[in-house]
Design a protein around this motif. Structure first.
Motif, PDB file in Angstrom:
ATOM      1  N   ILE A   1       0.870  -1.181   0.000  1.00 13.77           N
ATOM      2  CA  ILE A   1       0.000   0.000   0.000  1.00 13.77           C
ATOM      3  C   ILE A   1       0.901   1.223   0.000  1.00 13.77           C
ATOM      4  CG2 ILE A   1      -2.018   1.105   1.035  1.00 13.77           C
ATOM      5  CD1 ILE A   1      -2.530  -1.455   2.622  1.00 13.77           C
ATOM      6  N   ASP A   2       0.773   2.027  -1.027  1.00 17.08           N
ATOM      7  CA  ASP A   2       1.593   3.211  -1.196  1.00 17.08           C
ATOM      8  C   ASP A   2       0.788   4.440  -0.747  1.00 17.08           C
ATOM      9  OD1 ASP A   2       4.375   3.365  -2.775  1.00 17.08           O
ATOM     10  OD2 ASP A   2       3.337   5.282  -2.979  1.00 17.08           O
TER      11      ASP A   2
ATOM     12  N   SER B   1       2.209 -10.197   7.195  1.00 16.57           N
ATOM     13  CA  SER B   1       1.135 -10.465   6.241  1.00 16.57           C
ATOM     14  C   SER B   1      -0.261 -10.358   6.854  1.00 16.57           C
ATOM     15  CB  SER B   1       1.345 -11.855   5.632  1.00 16.57           C
ATOM     16  OG  SER B   1       0.312 -12.180   4.747  1.00 16.57           O
ATOM     17  N   THR B   2      -0.521 -11.147   7.875  1.00 18.17           N
ATOM     18  CA  THR B   2      -1.901 -11.220   8.367  1.00 18.17           C
ATOM     19  C   THR B   2      -2.344  -9.916   9.020  1.00 18.17           C
ATOM     20  OG1 THR B   2      -1.399 -13.534   8.829  1.00 18.17           O
ATOM     21  CG2 THR B   2      -3.514 -12.705   9.611  1.00 18.17           C
ATOM     22  N   ASN B   3      -1.504  -9.358   9.868  1.00 18.05           N
ATOM     23  CA  ASN B   3      -1.903  -8.106  10.519  1.00 18.05           C
ATOM     24  C   ASN B   3      -2.049  -6.947   9.538  1.00 18.05           C
ATOM     25  OD1 ASN B   3      -2.407  -9.018  13.049  1.00 18.05           O
ATOM     26  ND2 ASN B   3      -0.409  -8.475  13.906  1.00 18.05           N
ATOM     27  N   PRO B   4      -1.110  -6.739   8.624  1.00 19.82           N
ATOM     28  CA  PRO B   4      -1.361  -5.683   7.643  1.00 19.82           C
ATOM     29  C   PRO B   4      -2.678  -5.911   6.898  1.00 19.82           C
ATOM     30  CG  PRO B   4       0.915  -6.450   7.476  1.00 19.82           C
ATOM     31  CD  PRO B   4       0.226  -7.322   8.486  1.00 19.82           C
TER      32      PRO B   4
ATOM     33  N   PHE C   1      -5.802  -3.205   7.310  1.00 26.83           N
ATOM     34  CA  PHE C   1      -6.019  -2.312   6.168  1.00 26.83           C
ATOM     35  C   PHE C   1      -7.096  -2.812   5.212  1.00 26.83           C
ATOM     36  CE2 PHE C   1      -1.875  -0.984   7.762  1.00 26.83           C
ATOM     37  CZ  PHE C   1      -2.095   0.381   7.853  1.00 26.83           C
ATOM     38  N   GLY C   2      -8.001  -3.672   5.709  1.00 24.06           N
ATOM     39  CA  GLY C   2      -9.158  -4.032   4.890  1.00 24.06           C
ATOM     40  C   GLY C   2      -8.848  -4.955   3.733  1.00 24.06           C
TER      41      GLY C   2
ATOM     42  N   ARG D   1      -9.819  -1.535  -0.982  1.00 24.44           N
ATOM     43  CA  ARG D   1      -9.820  -2.106   0.348  1.00 24.44           C
ATOM     44  C   ARG D   1     -11.147  -1.873   1.075  1.00 24.44           C
ATOM     45  NH1 ARG D   1      -6.304   0.514   3.540  1.00 24.44           N
ATOM     46  NH2 ARG D   1      -5.894   2.236   2.100  1.00 24.44           N
ATOM     47  N   ALA D   2     -11.454  -2.784   1.994  1.00 24.53           N
ATOM     48  CA  ALA D   2     -12.661  -2.634   2.825  1.00 24.53           C
ATOM     49  C   ALA D   2     -12.405  -1.595   3.906  1.00 24.53           C
ATOM     50  CB  ALA D   2     -13.035  -3.978   3.458  1.00 24.53           C
TER      51      ALA D   2
END
Lengths: 463, 463, 463, 463
Positions: free
Chosen positions: D90-91, D369-372, D376-377, D455-456
């Motif tokens: 995500i930029d 991986s999982t936490n980002p 961040f949806g 993203r959600a």
């Protein structure tokens, strides 16, 4: 034999996803979207949660205590368990003074053999290294799949071991790969307080709590943590009830020490005022450590949320109110210590923990199943839903309301601590090793179905 | 007899001001600017500090230990003390097993009678409630002016008392107005570690520290705090050495519990690496609790600055390096535990504490004099400079440099822990109860001048 | 002129002793037992406490605010003060935008000259470094005896300074030996909340607290602490109200940073529910930071006991309920912020602090007198009872009961926050610089008696 | 298209088990033991780890900064990413002053369209609510799948927003379901310090760190946390570097606040001494917040272990040492801030985190991986290996040794912070949405393969 569970929402300690689960024989073979597999049995789980079976690492079935015996044996206790979504438990084999550890294990195997309807293991409780067992013999116990040594710092003259024994056993645990477990209360001081209360004629149930103040739980917990750290042993503190004991565990964990803590369902819900329930009703709440001031309850919820505490067990230790608890009618110190909880745990924690927003569904699975499996050498055989794991599965309806009442429970208990509590979320179907054990409110297996599990040593996988 | 101290800077725990101090008989009569009073003796204190005499609540004179006896008796030890600016100390009367408390007090009075050059009191050390003393007898001890009960959680088989005794004595203290004191180290575990080290052939002085890890001091300290809180007794923890023990004391104090801690001079300066001094020199640093990792030293300074710890004592317990310490030449566990410190304390703390900016001059006075007086029932008779107080006064030259060396010290010690250390600040003149005791580097009184002080009960003033 | 105070119990920050106090001219000359000195006036203090006069470092007399002016000028406010045992205060000279600092000081001197009945000093409030004052000019302010720079992080558009100014002034303070002071609330966020509340029609007094939540006080307090630490400036945080702000101060102090905090009498006693007092009575409790949830009160008592907070001031800033507070009858944001307290402080803290066991008498003296003197460059001239100090003395009857009521108070206020509160302990006689100022319930001096005190720079003694 | 990954060890945030993974189209269809499925491609993962693709929520590709532009555009940067096992990033779309948010998003879409080889999303950086965007417009941004608002408290005059804007945007986030993100450093104070350093001729790279002390990161972090709590917005603190900032995050999290923190790979490995690398080599380590004292590194490891910090990102922001960093050759304040890291992250964390025992493999998956994904949806579409999730999979050889060197990396960078570091564990094969993107050291897709992900909103699942 094969089973296909269709359309449910699988929940693990980390993940939540819609998937079918296919079981072949005793193990989970596949998890997938729209599995087209043939199966002998197809279970429709649409709208349901598919959870790994709950594991209870702290129970006392068929246990002598204070001149009587807990009312649930391995059949009735495990039946209660499985109706509550628990598919595996670990009971305590108690070394009597003068007895060897292997004799104790034999006795407990005898109690369980042919009786069980769920899987089970044993911890060994060490009481005597002089006349009965020895450190040498204790070193062999893990070979029998019993990979945790429990010691009690309370119950002076019965279970209490001194700090020398505590340390020696912990040093042994560090060598043999066992997990040290402690009941943390300062039995020396409690003993003085109890005798004083009795001498002063303070005999009602409330004195059970007043003679076991929280400082003494905090003290003993901290003592065990420090000694275990010197010994180099991992440590698991059972039934933590109060901030006094949460604090040293949390501190040790932040420092990266190998320390874990457990609390039990009841400590979230009942408190010291319940001991004053009239007509000796307070005796229902007599267990050790005792119920605490209500201010400890949010502390416990925070602790299980933040992993200061890592497991919620039951300490199921059921006595009849009528006929057993009444042994202490005139003297609180003679009330058998313990209460039932095996059937209530999952429903209570789901409702008050998950539904009320205190913990996530994933964290509930971790507290009730994955963490007990990891800590006690059952993982990944048990404790998750993954290919290769035992098909110990609970199909749970998160929307069904039910009311907890002793009248409809499956153990021998004559009361529940939560009588009349309405919860949302109930167990539909339970599988153990691929066999449907509970369905439609009925038990589908015979005593003897349950199997002893030889657990792996601490930190090792059981495959 | 009257004395006028002119022109000095008076320092109390709170205040600093230029004033003359007039003494009549044994007590301070006036403090004022330009006092014109007649006086038998006039002391010029211009440019000097006028401090209340330091009080040392932790010494061991003429004490049997490990088959020998500390090298300083009440004359030599007190002579060292007064040259170091200490005008009152409290020694420990030790109950031997089988002995009554009153017998123990008689023995210790016998050691001190006619020997002292400064004032002194006693604590009683409780070792035995079964064959020797009883709680009933212990209740009478404060009537003799001995208002503190000390117990040791270490030295298994010698001094160690179990938690039941600890609790019973603390409950008694709560009733009799005594202050409970503890030596906090877990002797049960230490005993195992020492035996193991000896069995493994680990016999050098460094194993003294390795067999007494800081976790065990932290543990015992916390245990004593919790038990004292349940007992309702005020608690004083002696010779705190490390963050493990500072932490529970600080926590209790923040919560408003009646808990205080003491550290000793040496723990700020020597550390675990000193045990490796060659040629058995490490034996000089063998005392208990042991020297610690250097990282604890800033923690101790912070603790005395923030009142987590409230007193700096010496634990003066001197053995000759040559002839006494050497009993443990081949086995660290036989080295007599202890080191001298009575003469060094004030100079070391003034230099490294005050001169180097770690504590204020007022805080130094509070730590070395006012707080010991307050906590042990000597205040306001001793511990401050105020009208009505005993004229126990140190005239201190804050600018004079001196080098610490055993060669010129006044006790029987053959080493000092601080050999060769240069400090700025030295004792000029010392008065006790209005009598000049030290002046011009000479002792001006005879043994027997020192007097036993009957201390007030905890929280009460001694007038 | 000389005065002899006979037979009282002198109390300082550290000591308590029976002594006579002799005063010659403006200063204390002698403290002693049974002083036989001649004196023009002899005051019998038998059974009384002899305290150093209280010092209030936080008042707002004759201050314009929100379109009105505080109702107490330097005569009425100081009269209230001295009847309450306060013998010196430090008021705030406020730089208006566009004004130089010296102009501001001149204005404030003009307000006080010839008006005072007690001694006083000034802090300077910095609001503008662009159009009015400059850093160069601010550097000269300490030469006038004004050795503290105050900044407000709240009151956007009026007093609020941004972080750049905060930092620049703190760097200057580090150079000039001034003490930095801050009002810690995040004015940016408060401004948004207030506008929103007004826009939403939430106009009652209770919205004063709801738009200034404690998080914003904690935030700003921590911000100021960190910035001051980078700047190298000592920092004093005024009127701390809540645990959010106590926590960062306590943390900084434990780390040895030069940070101190003050709370005010009212925050121990009134809370957020008082804002709902009917008939606009809630307006009496409108000041900033606002009253808080009651759970903060024990935190504040703990903080003043443990020296997390070091001073109790009044923030006396009196407005009439009838005619001034009513400016905000229809809009809480227009209620002038402030309440009276100068006359009540000592009695309230003595009764609820000392009598009720929360702090000692010595600590009360330290909080109300010695610490303000030390921190603000008045010590040892003021803040203690010692030879050479100004004879600012309160003779206090610890046993006399009195009821607080606005009707009998000496300021211009038309209410007190403690109306009807009965306390034990009252002021008998007050001396300032050796002159009896209050006795027998009467003021014995004329306006103009009070004198401006040029304070020493931070950390230096005023002799 | 279908893929079958055979025989690997699947690792999720909670579980580790041997299983085959079957992919149909873009998603994972089945996970099972011995899957017999037909597949177009079969990958043998025996002895390998099968990980969910790493997600990097913090990158700056093709970003203008300080008169130059980061050297990696969406093709080169994403190529580096995927060779390092990162399958989604995500930029930040930066609003220039005067620009609307939608214009900014359009610009950033333009930079990425047709360029990407991995999937990506955007955060929006808010710099201006007055001339460019408005709160009303910002409210519409989540509809475009950009569900996080970032603000910077640093870079005064460029990005810095004041507390009013911070609060207003956070209140908006609470309403729109966006996650608030902050860069926490006090830009006001830093600006003064930088100007002072430059004025004093302190121009070397080391002054970059000296003008941005850790107190200012701790301060701003705490400020953002408190303001977000008042606003009711969840908060994510980017690039935490030091204990000063970890502490307030950990405290908020223990209290159950919706606060999370991220650190970046580099802060575990490089420290303030690296700025002194000769020949302007220190410029490689110039980014903000700056490198810190080494004592912060164990604090960061503890923080990611205990979930005080929940994500490890890269803050990849690459400038050439030769030609870009050199803009600040004579003035540290002109060195473009930033360093590369996209290709290094997984290998460095696996080696120094997992191999060296600081975190478990499961925790590594959670942090990278999982936490980002959850925060961040993106979850469960991305961030795990489960049926129904995108087949973003890294086949990782935990035993292969490799040496990090800029020479063989795939971005445009001319240095790596870890030049010459040997690690054990390397990426074998990478799949994104079921397509093999990297295999055998080669990139298998063309620019344009990578896809923008809508993203959600915060707390919602992306299915």
């Amino acid at each position: 034999m094969s089973v296909l569970i269709k359309g449910g929402r699988v929940v693990t300690a980390a993940d939540t996803f819609l998937a079918d689960v296919h079981v072949e024989g005793e193990r989970i073979s596949r998890v997938g979207t729209s599995l087209e597999a043939d199966a002998d049995i197809v279970v429709d789980a649409t709208g349901k949660l598919v959870l790994p079976g709950a594991i209870d690492p702290h129970t006392h079935l068929d246990m002598p205590f204070g001149g009587t015996v807990t009312i649930d044996d391995f059949t009735s206790g495990q039946t209660a368990a499985v109706f509550g979504g628990t598919t595996c438990h670990i009971d305590f084999a108690i070394q009597s003074r003068g007895q060897t550890f292997n004799e104790a294990l034999d006795v407990w195997h005898g109690k369980a053999d042919g009786k069980g309807v769920i899987d089970y293991g044993f911890h060994i409780i060490v009481t005597d290294l002089e006349e009965g067992g020895s450190l040498e013999e204790l070193a062999t116990v893990p070979d029998r799949g019993v990979t945790s040594y429990k010691m009690l710092m309370a119950y002076k003259g019965v279970f209490l071991v001194d700090d020398e024994t505590l340390f020696e056993v912990m040093r042994l645990a560090a060598r043999t790969g066992a997990l040290s477990m402690i009941h943390g209360e300062n039995g020396d001081v409690i003993d003085v307080l109890v005798k004083q209360a009795v001498a002063d004629g303070n005999l009602a149930p409330r004195y059970h709590a007043l003679t076991r103040p929280p400082e003494l739980e905090g003290e003993a917990t901290n003592r065990a943590i420090q000694i275990a750290h010197v010994a180099g042993s991992p440590l698991y503190v059972v039934h933590v009830t109060c901030k006094d004991a949460v604090h040293p565990i949390a501190k040790a964990r932040r420092a990266g020490w190998d320390v874990w803590g457990e609390t039990c369902t009841q400590y979230f819900f009942v408190d010291v005022t319940d001991l004053d329930e009239p007509d000796f009703g307070g005796a229902k709440y007599v267990f050790s450590p005792p119920v605490r001031d209500k201010s400890n309850q949010p502390v416990l919820w925070d602790a299980v949320r933040t992993d200061a505490l890592s497991v919620i067990s039951t300490d199921h230790c059921a006595f009849l109110l009528d006929g057993q608890k009444t042994l202490g009618k005139d003297d609180f110190s003679k009330i058998p210590n313990g209460a039932p909880g095996l059937e209530e745990r999952l429903k209570m924690i789901h409702h008050f923990g998950v539904n009320e927003g205190r913990i996530t569904l994933n964290r509930m699975v971790e507290l009730l199943s994955t963490n007990p499996a990891r800590l006690f050498g059952l993982y990944p055989r048990k404790g998750t839903i993954a290919p290769g794991s035992d098909a110990d599965i609970v199909i749970f309806d998160p929307a069904r309301k039910t009311t907890l009442t002793a009248a409809t429970m499956h153990g021998n208990q004559d009361y529940t601590l939560y009588e009349g509590t309405e919860v949302t979320g109930d167990v539909d179907t339970v599988l153990i090793r691929g066999t449907v054990v509970v369905d439609g409110g009925e038990l589908k297996v015979e005593p003897g179905f349950g199997r002893f599990v030889k657990r792996a040593r601490f930190g090792q996988h059981l495959v």
